[in-house]
Design a protein around this motif. Structure first.
Motif, PDB file in Angstrom:
ATOM      1  N   CYS A 268      70.888  76.401  16.541  1.00 29.49           N
ATOM      2  CA  CYS A 268      69.902  76.840  17.520  1.00 29.49           C
ATOM      3  C   CYS A 268      70.256  76.461  18.947  1.00 29.49           C
ATOM      4  O   CYS A 268      69.611  76.936  19.883  1.00 29.49           O
ATOM      5  N   SER A 323      64.103  78.731  12.063  1.00 29.02           N
ATOM      6  CA  SER A 323      63.818  77.469  12.752  1.00 29.02           C
ATOM      7  C   SER A 323      64.138  77.543  14.239  1.00 29.02           C
ATOM      8  O   SER A 323      63.589  76.773  15.039  1.00 29.02           O
ATOM      9  N   SER A 326      61.638  77.630  17.221  1.00 27.82           N
ATOM     10  CA  SER A 326      61.055  76.406  17.792  1.00 27.82           C
ATOM     11  C   SER A 326      61.881  75.848  18.928  1.00 27.82           C
ATOM     12  O   SER A 326      61.526  74.809  19.493  1.00 27.82           O
ATOM     13  N   THR A 330      64.795  71.698  17.479  1.00 27.66           N
ATOM     14  CA  THR A 330      64.126  71.721  16.189  1.00 27.66           C
ATOM     15  C   THR A 330      64.618  70.578  15.315  1.00 27.66           C
ATOM     16  O   THR A 330      65.802  70.225  15.314  1.00 27.66           O
TER      17      THR A 330
END
Length: 625
Positions: A268, A323, A326, A330
């Motif tokens: 991410c 995920s 977020s 995260t």
């Protein structure tokens, strides 16, 4: 023909303003640039390699490892939380030119001076790149004076004083250049495919460097998409070019900097499959736009194509990386989030800064908010097609960054790229108004508007005059700047470097200077992937003696390092943490900690050797470096 300010033709003008003298403007620009690049600021970098920020230190540590033979795809910082180390999400694309400069300077200056010269030169080169891009773009649209005024405004904005100063080798300055290039390429009234390709390719490069510019890149994509939905074939080339350029650049750059065994792993906080999927979706929409143009698809059909591709992108993203919705942090536990992340300047909100440090809030964030409002107003007001297109693009890209900056100060890094442009335009209008007949109140309003985009103007009314030369900027560490300097005195680290190598447990912000200036390994550094190490450092800093002992044993630490200028203090009515009392000398050292008299007199640092199994002899170990 009216000017940008809506003023009458030149024959109605009165006396010339002294600010219309090119010589005077050049002098003002040189004075402003001297404030940013005062040669006296080179001494700390060349003498002690004292870099401004923890991120700059970590960047140079990674470059050193690369030059020492660590593999291109080996992104692990092996001296952070050994023996496994911590993998980095930072791009080698920034490491490469910095390493190249160091190698070029080393035969001439020696390695130490070559590192200092590179740390000083790299941000200057990027500022030159920004200036060239802005100069050509602004001169074409607004004339030579506005282009020159960009160089006057930029050194007086907090973002530029921060990320382009000597020693800033982190990637924020490169990202500002990329954001500017994207905007100038998209500000093409003809909306040609070639300009879209250029904007998309730069956006792909920016994504590979770091995801901080993702909101701007997304906003640019939505802008060209909205153009196509509204105008059809006339805007199809720009949309197609942007999508093809974005995917065509990001995919090979991802492969260039990512180990092949990680190509299928979604993360991410760096360019990886979920973000490549979005880039592929942009290319798909671009291809569909070209096909739709050939088949004369109407606005309803264009909306349907947009909805279908958007739904497919969303479904794919949710399937492979839910995920990541977020954000990049995260999985961070509450202790690390509240005790570290929420305390970092970049993560604090504008209202938080406004309550605690109003001069910092106003000088750093207010110019961006004013510039964003000005861009929106001019996008609605301007009638000349090329200038109107410029303001529409800039407004579309600066507003997301400004909104982010209200909640997290790090939004200023991407939005700040446009403040010198808008400030220069406003200042040019103010200069023009000085020699035009009309209301004195109107002239004053234009001058105030221009000054409101200068950080130093806000400092003038909110802080002591001494702060004018160096207004406080927002950094990536959680320690105040004055305390940070006391905790990173080079003489103390030279003394630490003479101790036998070991693993040091200390506060989180001490990790980068330890890695840069000593041969030791560290438990923690301000790096969000090192959750285990940061939690250990926080528990040690906030807990009892028993907690500290447990943490040192669990992490195999050899030394405990504390800085009296940056201690965690307890809330009112609660006892001080054990390490605070230990550093201040209000409690004696327990028998498992041996104080070392290795540091210079007056140092803010205190160091202890940790005794294990009744011994204070360091066990031989490999730091993996």
């Amino acid at each position: 023909m009216t000017s940008l300010a809506g003023t009458p033709p030149r024959r109605a003008q009165v006396d010339r303003s002294p600010f219309e003298s090119p010589a005077l403007l050049v002098v003002l620009v040189l004075v402003a640039l001297f404030g940013l690049y005062d040669p006296r600021n080179l001494a700390p970098i060349f003498d002690h390699l004292r870099l401004p920020d923890t991120d700059d230190m970590m960047r140079l540590v990674g470059v050193r490892d690369l030059l020492a033979g660590q593999g291109w795809f080996d992104a692990v910082q092996h001296r952070m939380l050994p023996p496994a180390g911590i993998p980095s999400h930072w791009s080698r694309l920034i490491d490469l030119p910095i390493a190249t400069l160091i190698l070029a300077f080393t035969p001439i200056l020696g390695r130490a001076a070559a590192e200092g010269a590179t740390a000083a030169l790299w941000p200057v080169l990027l500022f030159v790149l920004y200036s060239v891009l802005a100069g050509f773009g602004m001169r074409r649209l607004f004339g030579w004076r506005t282009a020159l005024l960009v160089l006057f405004v930029a050194p007086q904005t907090a973002v530029f004083m921060n990320v382009f100063q000597f020693g800033r080798i982190d990637h924020h300055n490169a990202q500002l250049c990329a954001v500017l290039a994207i905007a100038l390429a998209l500000a093409d009234p003809a909306r040609r495919l070639q300009r879209g390709l250029l904007a998309g390719a730069v956006a792909g490069l920016s994504l590979a460097i770091g995801l901080e510019t993702l909101p701007v890149i997304a906003a640019a994509g939505l802008l060209v998409l909205a153009d196509w939905v509204r105008d059809g074939e006339r805007a199809a080339g720009l949309l197609a070019g942007y999508g093809f350029g974005l995917f065509g650049a990001s995919l090979p750059l991802f492969g260039l900097q990512t180990a092949p065994d990680l190509w299928g792993v979604p993360v991410c906080d760096a360019l990886s499959p979920p973000w490549l999927l979005l880039a592929a979706g942009a290319a798909t929409v671009g291809g569909a736009a070209l096909v739709a143009g050939q088949r004369a698809v109407g606005r309803t059909g264009r909306c349907l194509v947009t909805g279908l591709v958007g739904a497919g992108m969303a479904a794919g993203f949710l399937r492979i990386a839910p995920s990541c919705l977020s954000g990049p942090f995260t999985g961070m536990d509450d202790l690390v989030r509240t005790s570290w992340l929420d305390q970092v300047d970049e993560m604090r909100s504008f209202p938080h800064f406004l309550r605690s440090e109003p001069d910092v809030a106003l000088s750093n964030i207010m110019p961006i908010l004013v510039a964003a409002l000005y861009a929106v107003a001019m996008a609605l007001r301007e009638r000349a097609p090329d200038r109107r297109r410029f303001f529409i693009v800039v407004a579309a890209l600066i507003v997301p960054g400004a909104l982010i900056a209200l909640g997290q100060a790090r939004g200023m890094y991407v939005a700040g790229a446009f403040v010198p442009l808008l400030g220069a335009i406003a200042l040019d209008r103010a200069i023009t108004a000085l020699r035009m007949p009309g209301s004195g109140l109107h002239r004053l309003a234009l001058v105030v508007l221009a000054m409101a985009m200068l950080s130093k103007a806000w400092v003038l009314v909110t802080a002591p005059p001494a702060r004018l030369l160096a207004p406080a900027t927002i950094g990536s560490q959680s320690v105040p700047v004055s305390n940070w300097r006391a905790c990173t005195a080079p003489a103390a680290y030279a003394a630490l470097d003479r101790l036998p190598p070991g693993i040091v447990l200390g506060s989180i912000d001490l990790g980068p200077p330890l890695l840069l200036m000593t041969h030791h390994a560290v438990v923690a550094a301000p790096y969000h992937r090192n959750l285990v190490g940061m939690r250990a450092a926080i528990e040690a800093a906030e807990g009892s003696e028993a907690t500290l002992r447990r943490v040192t044993l669990a992490r195999g630490a050899d030394y405990l390092l504390l800085c009296t200028a940056a201690l965690d203090r307890a809330d009112a009515g609660r006892p001080e943490p054990f390490v605070t009392d230990l550093a201040l000398g209000t409690v004696p050292s327990p028998d498992w900690l041996t104080p070392l008299a290795a540091l210079p007199d007056g140092s803010a640092l205190r160091i202890w050797r940790i005794r294990r199994d009744g011994s204070d002899t360091l066990r031989p170990r490999s730091n993996g470096s």
